[in-house]
Design an enzyme around this catalytic site. Structure first.
Site, mmCIF file in Angstrom:
data_model
loop_
_atom_site.group_PDB
_atom_site.id
_atom_site.type_symbol
_atom_site.label_atom_id
_atom_site.label_comp_id
_atom_site.label_asym_id
_atom_site.label_seq_id
_atom_site.Cartn_x
_atom_site.Cartn_y
_atom_site.Cartn_z
ATOM 1 N N HIS A 1 1.356 1.847 -5.570
ATOM 2 C CA HIS A 1 -0.019 1.310 -5.605
ATOM 3 C C HIS A 1 -1.001 2.454 -5.883
ATOM 4 O O HIS A 1 -1.914 2.318 -6.704
ATOM 5 C CB HIS A 1 -0.356 0.610 -4.288
ATOM 6 C CG HIS A 1 -1.817 0.280 -4.121
ATOM 7 N ND1 HIS A 1 -2.478 -0.638 -4.910
ATOM 8 C CD2 HIS A 1 -2.762 0.780 -3.271
ATOM 9 C CE1 HIS A 1 -3.753 -0.695 -4.540
ATOM 10 N NE2 HIS A 1 -3.955 0.164 -3.549
ATOM 11 N N HIS B 1 0.837 -1.217 0.000
ATOM 12 C CA HIS B 1 0.000 0.000 0.000
ATOM 13 C C HIS B 1 0.865 1.259 0.000
ATOM 14 O O HIS B 1 0.771 2.094 0.900
ATOM 15 C CB HIS B 1 -0.963 -0.014 1.191
ATOM 16 C CG HIS B 1 -2.028 -1.061 1.071
ATOM 17 N ND1 HIS B 1 -1.943 -2.288 1.688
ATOM 18 C CD2 HIS B 1 -3.191 -1.071 0.368
ATOM 19 C CE1 HIS B 1 -3.026 -3.004 1.390
ATOM 20 N NE2 HIS B 1 -3.789 -2.288 0.586
ATOM 21 N N ASN B 2 1.658 1.391 -1.038
ATOM 22 C CA ASN B 2 2.615 2.496 -1.117
ATOM 23 C C ASN B 2 2.256 3.427 -2.285
ATOM 24 O O ASN B 2 1.210 3.274 -2.915
ATOM 25 C CB ASN B 2 4.029 1.918 -1.290
ATOM 26 C CG ASN B 2 4.051 0.897 -2.426
ATOM 27 O OD1 ASN B 2 3.398 1.094 -3.453
ATOM 28 N ND2 ASN B 2 4.772 -0.191 -2.251
HETATM 29 N N1 LIG Z 1 -5.378 -12.157 -3.076
HETATM 30 C C1 LIG Z 1 -5.411 -10.920 -3.597
HETATM 31 N N2 LIG Z 1 -5.957 -9.939 -2.890
HETATM 32 C C2 LIG Z 1 -5.958 -8.705 -3.408
HETATM 33 C C3 LIG Z 1 -5.403 -8.413 -4.670
HETATM 34 N N3 LIG Z 1 -5.553 -7.097 -4.940
HETATM 35 C C4 LIG Z 1 -6.179 -6.587 -3.869
HETATM 36 N N4 LIG Z 1 -6.414 -7.548 -2.953
HETATM 37 C C5 LIG Z 1 -7.109 -7.393 -1.675
HETATM 38 O O1 LIG Z 1 -8.170 -6.515 -1.890
HETATM 39 C C6 LIG Z 1 -8.085 -5.497 -0.935
HETATM 40 C C7 LIG Z 1 -8.580 -4.183 -1.373
HETATM 41 O O2 LIG Z 1 -8.495 -3.319 -0.273
HETATM 42 P P1 LIG Z 1 -7.122 -3.172 0.496
HETATM 43 O O3 LIG Z 1 -6.210 -2.329 -0.309
HETATM 44 O O4 LIG Z 1 -7.405 -2.811 1.899
HETATM 45 O O5 LIG Z 1 -6.484 -4.648 0.545
HETATM 46 C C8 LIG Z 1 -6.595 -5.381 -0.629
HETATM 47 C C9 LIG Z 1 -6.192 -6.818 -0.610
HETATM 48 O O6 LIG Z 1 -6.514 -7.377 0.626
HETATM 49 C C10 LIG Z 1 -4.837 -9.477 -5.390
HETATM 50 O O7 LIG Z 1 -4.347 -9.325 -6.514
HETATM 51 N N5 LIG Z 1 -4.858 -10.704 -4.804
HETATM 52 ZN ZN LIG Z 2 -5.753 0.442 -2.444
#
Ligand SMILES: Nc1nc2c(ncn2[C@@H]2O[C@@H]3COP(=O)(O)O[C@H]3[C@H]2O)c(=O)[nH]1
Ligand SMILES: [Zn+2]
Length: 344
Positions: free
Chosen positions: A67, A63-64
C-alpha cells in the site's frame, strides 16, 4: 527503460512485483525526480532508509508495504502527469514523495476509532488526536534520526526544518476525519490558486497525498479489485474484534452490513470522485485518465449491486443501501460529528 516510463503512469500494476523489486522501483523514483543529485542523497543511505521503512510496515491485509508503494507510485505518477516539476520546488516534491512513503508506517490494521474506543497505547499517547497518523509520522522521524538512514543528512538545518514541517503536515492530513475541512479549504482557494503562495501550496500538497492514499479505484480494474478485498479483510477483522471486545462496531466495517459493491459505490461517489474532480479543476489533464476510470468502475459496481439486489430478497437489499450511506459518511466524516477528533 520501459518500466521507468510505465512507473510514471497511474495504470501501473503493483501486483507484478516482489517487495525487493518494489524497493528498487522506489529508488528509481528518487533518482528520476533528480532528488539524488539535488539533495546529495547517497545511494546506500537511500537503500538503508527504504529498508527501514519496509521493516516498519506490518504484515497486515491492507495497510502494508505494498500500500505504501501504491500511494507513493500514484503520487509519483501525479507529479509527472501534472508536470508539477515546473510549478513547485524540488524540496516540495521531496516532501510529497517521502510523506507518501512514510504515511502509514507501523499501521496495526485497526483505525483511529478503534484506537480511541479500545484506549490503546497510541490513543493514550496522542490524547485521541489522530493517534495513527501521529504515530506514522513519529516512526518516520525515528528512522530519519539515525544518520545511516537519514536521506536528508546532507541538507542544511533550514532545509531539514522545512522538510520536517512539510512531512508532518502531509501525513497528518491523511486522517479522514479531516477530509471535508481540507477539501473545502482547497475548493475555496481554487478560483485564485497561486503556486507561489505557500499556504496554497500546503493545501495542494495535502490534497495530493490524500488523493494518492485513496486512489486504488483510479487504477485499472484488475489492479483495484484485489485491493478492495484486502481492505475489506482488514475492516472485517476490526469489526470482529470490536464485537469480541464489546466495543462499538464501526458500521462500514461490519461484515453483516457491508458488501463489496455497497462499500465501494458510496466511497467512490461521495469521497473519491469529489476529491478527484476538484483536483482536475486545477489540472484539467487529470480528467482524461483517473476520473474516467473511476466513473467506469463506479458504473460497473452499480450494476453488480443491482444484480445482487435483484437476486436477493428485499430486506437484504435494504441493508445494502444502509451500508452504502454509512460508508460514505463515515469515511468522509461528512456529518457534523463532533465526537471525532478534528484537530491540527
Ligand atoms: N470503501 C473504500 N474505502 C477506502 C478505499 N480506499 C481507501 N479507503 C478508506 O479511506 C481511508 C484512508 O485512510 P486510511 O488508510 O486510514 O483508511 C482508508 C479506508 O478506510 C476504497 O477503495 N474503498
Ligand atoms: Zn494509506
Amino acid at each position: 527503460e520501459e518500466v521507468r516510463q510505465y512507473l510514471k503512469t497511474p495504470t501501473f500494476d503493483n501486483w507484478q512485483w516482489e517487495d525487493a523489486e518494489i524497493m528498487v522501483l522506489l529508488q528509481v523514483m528518487y533518482t528520476d525526480l533528480d532528488f539524488i543529485a539535488t539533495f546529495n542523497i547517497e545511494s546506500d543511505v537511500l537503500q538503508r532508509f527504504l529498508f527501514e521503512v519496509y521493516r516498519r510496515y506490518n504484515n497486515i491485509p491492507f495497510h502494508n508495504f505494498k500500500h505504501c508503494f501504491c500511494v507513493t507510485q500514484m503520487m509519483y505518477g501525479l507529479i509527472w502527469l501534472t508536470d508539477l516539476r515546473s510549478r513547485m520546488d524540488s524540496i516540495d516534491l521531496l516532501i510529497m514523495l517521502t510523506s507518501a512513503v512514510c504515511h502509514d508506517l507501523d499501521h496495526t490494521g485497526y483505525n483511529n476509532a478503534y484506537q480511541i474506543n479500545a484506549r490503546t497505547e497510541l490513543a493514550l499517547r496522542y490524547n485521541d488526536i489522530s493517534p495513527l497518523e501521529n504515530h506514522h509520522c513519529a516512526v518516520a522521524f525515528e528512522i530519519l534520526e539515525k544518520t545511516e538512514s537519514n536521506i536528508f543528512r546532507n541538507l542544511s538545518m533550514d532545509q531539514y526544518k522545512r522538510i520536517r514541517e512539510g512531512i508532518i503536515k502531509c501525513i497528518l492530513a491523511t486522517d479522514m476525519t479531516r477530509h471535508n475541512d481540507i477539501l473545502n479549504k482547497f475548493k475555496s482557494l481554487l478560483p485564485a490558486f497561486d503556486f507561489t503562495n505557500k499556504d496554497h501550496k500546503d493545501v495542494l500538497m495535502m490534497i495530493l497525498i490524500k488523493v494518492s492514499d485513496i486512489s486504488n479505484e483510479a487504477r485499472p480494474m484488475e489492479v483495484a479489485e484485489p485491493w478492495l478485498d484486502c481492505l475489506l479483510q482488514e475492516f472485517y477483522n476490526q469489526s470482529d474484534v470490536e464485537k469480541l471486545e464489546g466495543l462499538p462496531v464501526t458500521p462500514f466495517m461490519d461484515r453483516d452490513k457491508v458488501t463489496k459493491p455497497s462499500s465501494q459505490t458510496g466511497f467512490i461517489r461521495f469521497v473519491l470522485l469529489p476529491l478527484f474532480i476538484e483536483l482536475a479543476n486545477l489540472f484539467p489533464c487529470l480528467e482524461v485518465i483517473p476520473v474516467n476510470s473511476i466513473q467506469k468502475m463506479e458504473k460497473a459496481l452499480e450494476r453488480e449491486k443491482q444484480n445482487r439486489a435483484q437476486s436477493e430478497n428485499g430486506a437484504k437489499s435494504k441493508e445494502t443501501t444502509v451500508g452504502t450511506q454509512s460508508t460514505a459518511e463515515s469515511h468522509a466524516e461528512a456529518g457534523p460529528d463532533t465526537s471525532k477528533p478534528d484537530t491540527q
